[in-house]
Structures are given as C-alpha cells and as structure tokens.
Design a protein around this motif. Structure first.
Motif, PDB file in Angstrom:
ATOM      1  N   ILE A 298       9.844  31.579  74.251  1.00 39.26           N
ATOM      2  CA  ILE A 298      10.862  32.569  74.607  1.00 39.26           C
ATOM      3  C   ILE A 298      10.414  33.414  75.796  1.00 39.26           C
ATOM      4  N   GLY A 299       9.115  33.693  75.875  1.00 39.73           N
ATOM      5  CA  GLY A 299       8.573  34.481  76.987  1.00 39.73           C
ATOM      6  C   GLY A 299       8.727  33.807  78.338  1.00 39.73           C
ATOM      7  N   GLN A 300       8.952  32.493  78.357  1.00 30.16           N
ATOM      8  CA  GLN A 300       9.132  31.752  79.616  1.00 30.16           C
ATOM      9  C   GLN A 300      10.592  31.724  80.070  1.00 30.16           C
ATOM     10  N   LEU A 301      11.479  32.210  79.231  1.00 36.10           N
ATOM     11  CA  LEU A 301      12.913  32.109  79.538  1.00 36.10           C
ATOM     12  C   LEU A 301      13.379  33.243  80.446  1.00 36.10           C
ATOM     13  N   SER A 302      14.432  32.965  81.201  1.00 31.36           N
ATOM     14  CA  SER A 302      15.093  34.023  81.975  1.00 31.36           C
ATOM     15  C   SER A 302      15.791  34.976  81.016  1.00 31.36           C
ATOM     16  N   LYS A 303      16.197  36.132  81.541  1.00 29.96           N
ATOM     17  CA  LYS A 303      16.880  37.123  80.702  1.00 29.96           C
ATOM     18  C   LYS A 303      18.167  36.546  80.115  1.00 29.96           C
ATOM     19  N   GLY A 304      18.864  35.758  80.918  1.00 27.21           N
ATOM     20  CA  GLY A 304      20.107  35.157  80.447  1.00 27.21           C
ATOM     21  C   GLY A 304      19.897  34.226  79.272  1.00 27.21           C
ATOM     22  N   TYR A 305      18.851  33.399  79.340  1.00 33.02           N
ATOM     23  CA  TYR A 305      18.568  32.477  78.239  1.00 33.02           C
ATOM     24  C   TYR A 305      18.030  33.210  77.018  1.00 33.02           C
ATOM     25  N   ARG A 306      17.366  34.330  77.232  1.00 31.68           N
ATOM     26  CA  ARG A 306      16.924  35.133  76.076  1.00 31.68           C
ATOM     27  C   ARG A 306      18.146  35.693  75.339  1.00 31.68           C
ATOM     28  N   GLN A 307      19.186  36.060  76.108  1.00 31.87           N
ATOM     29  CA  GLN A 307      20.427  36.511  75.479  1.00 31.87           C
ATOM     30  C   GLN A 307      21.036  35.401  74.635  1.00 31.87           C
ATOM     31  N   ARG A 308      20.937  34.176  75.124  1.00 34.78           N
ATOM     32  CA  ARG A 308      21.471  33.036  74.374  1.00 34.78           C
ATOM     33  C   ARG A 308      20.713  32.840  73.060  1.00 34.78           C
ATOM     34  N   VAL A 309      19.397  33.061  73.104  1.00 35.27           N
ATOM     35  CA  VAL A 309      18.598  32.957  71.873  1.00 35.27           C
ATOM     36  C   VAL A 309      19.069  34.011  70.866  1.00 35.27           C
ATOM     37  N   GLY A 310      19.312  35.227  71.356  1.00 33.65           N
ATOM     38  CA  GLY A 310      19.814  36.285  70.482  1.00 33.65           C
ATOM     39  C   GLY A 310      21.163  35.944  69.884  1.00 33.65           C
ATOM     40  N   LEU A 311      22.042  35.361  70.709  1.00 32.08           N
ATOM     41  CA  LEU A 311      23.370  34.973  70.229  1.00 32.08           C
ATOM     42  C   LEU A 311      23.266  33.836  69.219  1.00 32.08           C
ATOM     43  N   ALA A 312      22.371  32.873  69.491  1.00 32.81           N
ATOM     44  CA  ALA A 312      22.149  31.762  68.554  1.00 32.81           C
ATOM     45  C   ALA A 312      21.653  32.287  67.208  1.00 32.81           C
ATOM     46  N   THR A 313      20.761  33.277  67.246  1.00 35.79           N
ATOM     47  CA  THR A 313      20.250  33.884  66.009  1.00 35.79           C
ATOM     48  C   THR A 313      21.370  34.575  65.238  1.00 35.79           C
ATOM     49  N   ALA A 314      22.253  35.271  65.965  1.00 37.26           N
ATOM     50  CA  ALA A 314      23.372  35.963  65.319  1.00 37.26           C
ATOM     51  C   ALA A 314      24.328  34.982  64.653  1.00 37.26           C
ATOM     52  N   LEU A 315      24.430  33.765  65.196  1.00 37.90           N
ATOM     53  CA  LEU A 315      25.351  32.758  64.669  1.00 37.90           C
ATOM     54  C   LEU A 315      24.723  31.869  63.594  1.00 37.90           C
ATOM     55  N   LEU A 316      23.417  31.961  63.453  1.00 40.50           N
ATOM     56  CA  LEU A 316      22.647  31.003  62.646  1.00 40.50           C
ATOM     57  C   LEU A 316      23.163  30.884  61.207  1.00 40.50           C
ATOM     58  N   HIS A 317      23.449  31.993  60.560  1.00 39.51           N
ATOM     59  CA  HIS A 317      23.867  31.968  59.145  1.00 39.51           C
ATOM     60  C   HIS A 317      25.388  31.903  58.995  1.00 39.51           C
ATOM     61  N   ASN A 318      26.066  31.541  60.102  1.00 31.84           N
ATOM     62  CA  ASN A 318      27.522  31.351  60.104  1.00 31.84           C
ATOM     63  C   ASN A 318      28.248  32.558  59.504  1.00 31.84           C
ATOM     64  N   PRO A 319      28.039  33.743  60.075  1.00 30.49           N
ATOM     65  CA  PRO A 319      28.608  34.963  59.498  1.00 30.49           C
ATOM     66  C   PRO A 319      30.117  35.046  59.713  1.00 30.49           C
ATOM     67  N   ASP A 320      30.767  35.855  58.889  1.00 32.85           N
ATOM     68  CA  ASP A 320      32.210  36.067  59.032  1.00 32.85           C
ATOM     69  C   ASP A 320      32.520  37.045  60.158  1.00 32.85           C
ATOM     70  N   VAL A 321      31.566  37.948  60.441  1.00 33.85           N
ATOM     71  CA  VAL A 321      31.775  39.001  61.434  1.00 33.85           C
ATOM     72  C   VAL A 321      30.637  38.965  62.459  1.00 33.85           C
ATOM     73  N   LEU A 322      30.999  38.980  63.734  1.00 41.27           N
ATOM     74  CA  LEU A 322      30.007  39.070  64.809  1.00 41.27           C
ATOM     75  C   LEU A 322      30.104  40.442  65.460  1.00 41.27           C
ATOM     76  N   ILE A 323      28.979  41.149  65.538  1.00 42.90           N
ATOM     77  CA  ILE A 323      28.914  42.439  66.218  1.00 42.90           C
ATOM     78  C   ILE A 323      27.947  42.284  67.379  1.00 42.90           C
ATOM     79  N   LEU A 324      28.482  42.358  68.593  1.00 39.57           N
ATOM     80  CA  LEU A 324      27.717  42.024  69.796  1.00 39.57           C
ATOM     81  C   LEU A 324      27.680  43.225  70.735  1.00 39.57           C
ATOM     82  N   ASP A 325      26.487  43.734  70.978  1.00 41.22           N
ATOM     83  CA  ASP A 325      26.304  44.902  71.842  1.00 41.22           C
ATOM     84  C   ASP A 325      25.802  44.419  73.201  1.00 41.22           C
ATOM     85  N   GLU A 326      26.680  44.428  74.201  1.00 42.75           N
ATOM     86  CA  GLU A 326      26.370  43.931  75.554  1.00 42.75           C
ATOM     87  C   GLU A 326      25.868  42.473  75.512  1.00 42.75           C
ATOM     88  N   PRO A 327      26.662  41.532  74.995  1.00 39.13           N
ATOM     89  CA  PRO A 327      26.184  40.153  74.798  1.00 39.13           C
ATOM     90  C   PRO A 327      25.923  39.360  76.068  1.00 39.13           C
TER      91      PRO A 327
END
Length: 299
Positions: A127-156
């Motif tokens: 993760i430390g080798q990724l650009s800021k944009g790809y780090r955001q994608r990792v965060g978004l992937a983590t938020a989606l991982l458990h297939n939640p009913d509600v997504l709360i995204l702060d500056e995604p």
C-alpha cells in the motif's frame, strides 16, 4: 429509513459543530452532503458510524440506534473516512484479507472488490507504494468488503486524476443501485454526476435539503450574456422587464440576471430591435450547483 437523524447537536468546547440537525434518507438514495470546511460534515459522519457520540438528539442506521446498537450499525455500514487509515507496510491483498477476517467474509469477496474498484493492476504492491488515488481505491474496497447496506463516504475521490474520478464515480453509482450512499465532497460536478439529492450544511445547520432536479427547478433566476453591435446606456438596460441585476462585462457585452420563469431571450432580442441594435452573441448561463452552494453558504 436507511438513515434517520433527529435533532442532533454536537459541540467541541465553545464551538457548536452541529446545531439541531434532522433529516432522513431512504434505501437506494445517493445523497451528496455539502458544506464549507468546518461546517460539521465529518462530525455527523463520525456520529453515524459510531466513532463519536452526539451531545443531543438521536440517530439510527438501518433501524439500529448508533448509541445502543453500535455493533449492528458497524456491520451494516461501509465507511471511508476523510483521512483514509491504511497499513502502508501491508500488500493490497494482505490488507483486504486482514479486513475480511475482521468482518468474517469469504475470501472470494476480496477479488470481487479488487475488480469493482479497479485495483487489479496495483493489487500486487504494498500500500505504501501506491499513489494517493489508488490508496483511496483500497479504502473504498475495504468499505465495500462486507457488502454493507449503507455506504458513508467522506471525500471519496480525494487525490484521483480525471480518469480515475470518472471510474470511481461509476463504481459509486453502480453500488448505489441497491445500497444507500451518503457522501461528502467539495467537487460539485461529482454531486451533479452521481447524486439524486443534496443536503447543504453551514455552521452546523442544514440550509438546503432537496432533490437535485427540484433544486434547479426551484431557482427562477436566468443569467443571459449578450453582446450588442454598438454601445447602449445603463439607463436603457435598466428598463428591460424582469431584470434583477446587470453588469457590463466588456464594452458592448452585458451580463443580465432576470427573475422570471419565462425564457427571457426573446425579450432581449426585442430590446435590441427597439433600440436599433443588433445582437452579435447571446448565451444563456444556467445557474449550476456551485453557484447555488455559494449563495446558500455565503456569510
């Protein structure tokens, strides 16, 4: 309701971050949460995700009270905070595997979210080798991982280049078909491209809560930029019907703001004809979300 907020207030010392905030969001809505820096956006998102408690009022997610059923709220919410916390020494898949264990989800879900968020080309890296944009994608992937009913995204989309912006917008729009999405951003075009509804907060208070279509249709102002072939006096311009304000941009070019539901372009043409002028150029400039935002949050 997927999200229910009733009379929420929160202070940090003498500063009131949220002041009697109330709204509700139905399942399947994609709602943009807008406001200047320090307006209270992140504070409310932290309350909804159980990171902090409100001083007054109640809030629930999927019918679960954020104070009394914190674990159920956390299980039903995917949260991407403004400052995306990541373990930089872990590989992308390693980090997602760690979170999959926390959420107790099948490992097969990891590949699904990697593909969904466009992480495949970088998924073999730390993760430390990724650009800021790809780090955001990792965060978004983590938020989606458990297939939640509600997504709360702060500056995604922080740190994404224009191409990545479009890709992540499409991801959010697609997942929003069967989830509730509540996102904050400073990028107005993002809200116009993704959201069904917009809530604007300023100084801890809701100043606008409308469907995007209704927000624009409720605005009766028309801005017309016109260039005449000769000079025209201010006194003559001021006599045009339904004119709210006017500005001489350059020599024979005027910006005219009308307050009327009727299309005022024929009126401008009639004015030119009656005053012996020719219209060299005429553009109607519709008020966009950025202009409405500035009006609603103007001190």
């Amino acid at each position: 309701m997927s999200i229910e907020v009733q009379n929420i207030s929160k202070s940090y010392g003498a500063q009131k971050a949220l002041d009697n905030v109330s709204f509700s969001i139905k399942k399947g809505e994609i709602v943009g949460f807008l406001g200047p820096n320090g307006a209270g956006k992140s504070t409310l998102m932290k309350i909804l995700t159980t990171f902090i408690n409100a001083d007054e009022g109640t809030a629930s997610v999927n019918g679960n009270d954020v104070n009394e059923a914190q674990l159920k709220v956390q299980q039903s919410v995917g949260y991407l905070p403004e400052h995306n916390p990541l373990y930089l020494d872990l590989y992308v898949r390693e980090y997602l595997e760690f979170n999959a264990d926390v959420y107790k989800v099948a490992k097969s879900r990891i590949e699904e979210v990697i593909q969904l968020t466009g992480l495949t080309p970088e998924s073999h890296k730390k993760i430390g080798q990724l650009s800021k944009g790809y780090r955001q994608r990792v965060g978004l992937a983590t938020a989606l991982l458990h297939n939640p009913d509600v997504l709360i995204l702060d500056e995604p989309t922080t740190g994404l280049d224009p191409n990545q912006l479009v890709e992540i917008r499409n991801v959010i729009k697609n997942v929003g078909k069967d989830k509730t999405v509540f996102l904050s951003t400073h990028i107005m075009q993002e809200v116009e491209a993704i959201c069904d509804r917009v809530i604007i907060i300023d100084n801890g208070k809701i100043v606008t809560d409308k469907k995007l279509d209704n927000l624009f249709s409720a605005n009766k102002e028309q801005i017309i930029e016109v260039e005449f072939d000769d000079k025209v006096s201010e006194e003559a311009i001021a006599c045009i019907p339904h004119l709210k304000s006017y500005k001489n941009n350059h020599e024979n070019t005027w910006e005219l703001t009308f307050l009327s539901e009727k299309d005022m372009r024929p009126t401008v043409f009639d004015f030119a004809h009656d005053n012996g002028l020719r219209t060299l150029q005429l553009n109607q400039k519709n008020k966009n979300l950025e202009q409405i935002f500035r009006e609603k949050t103007k001190k």
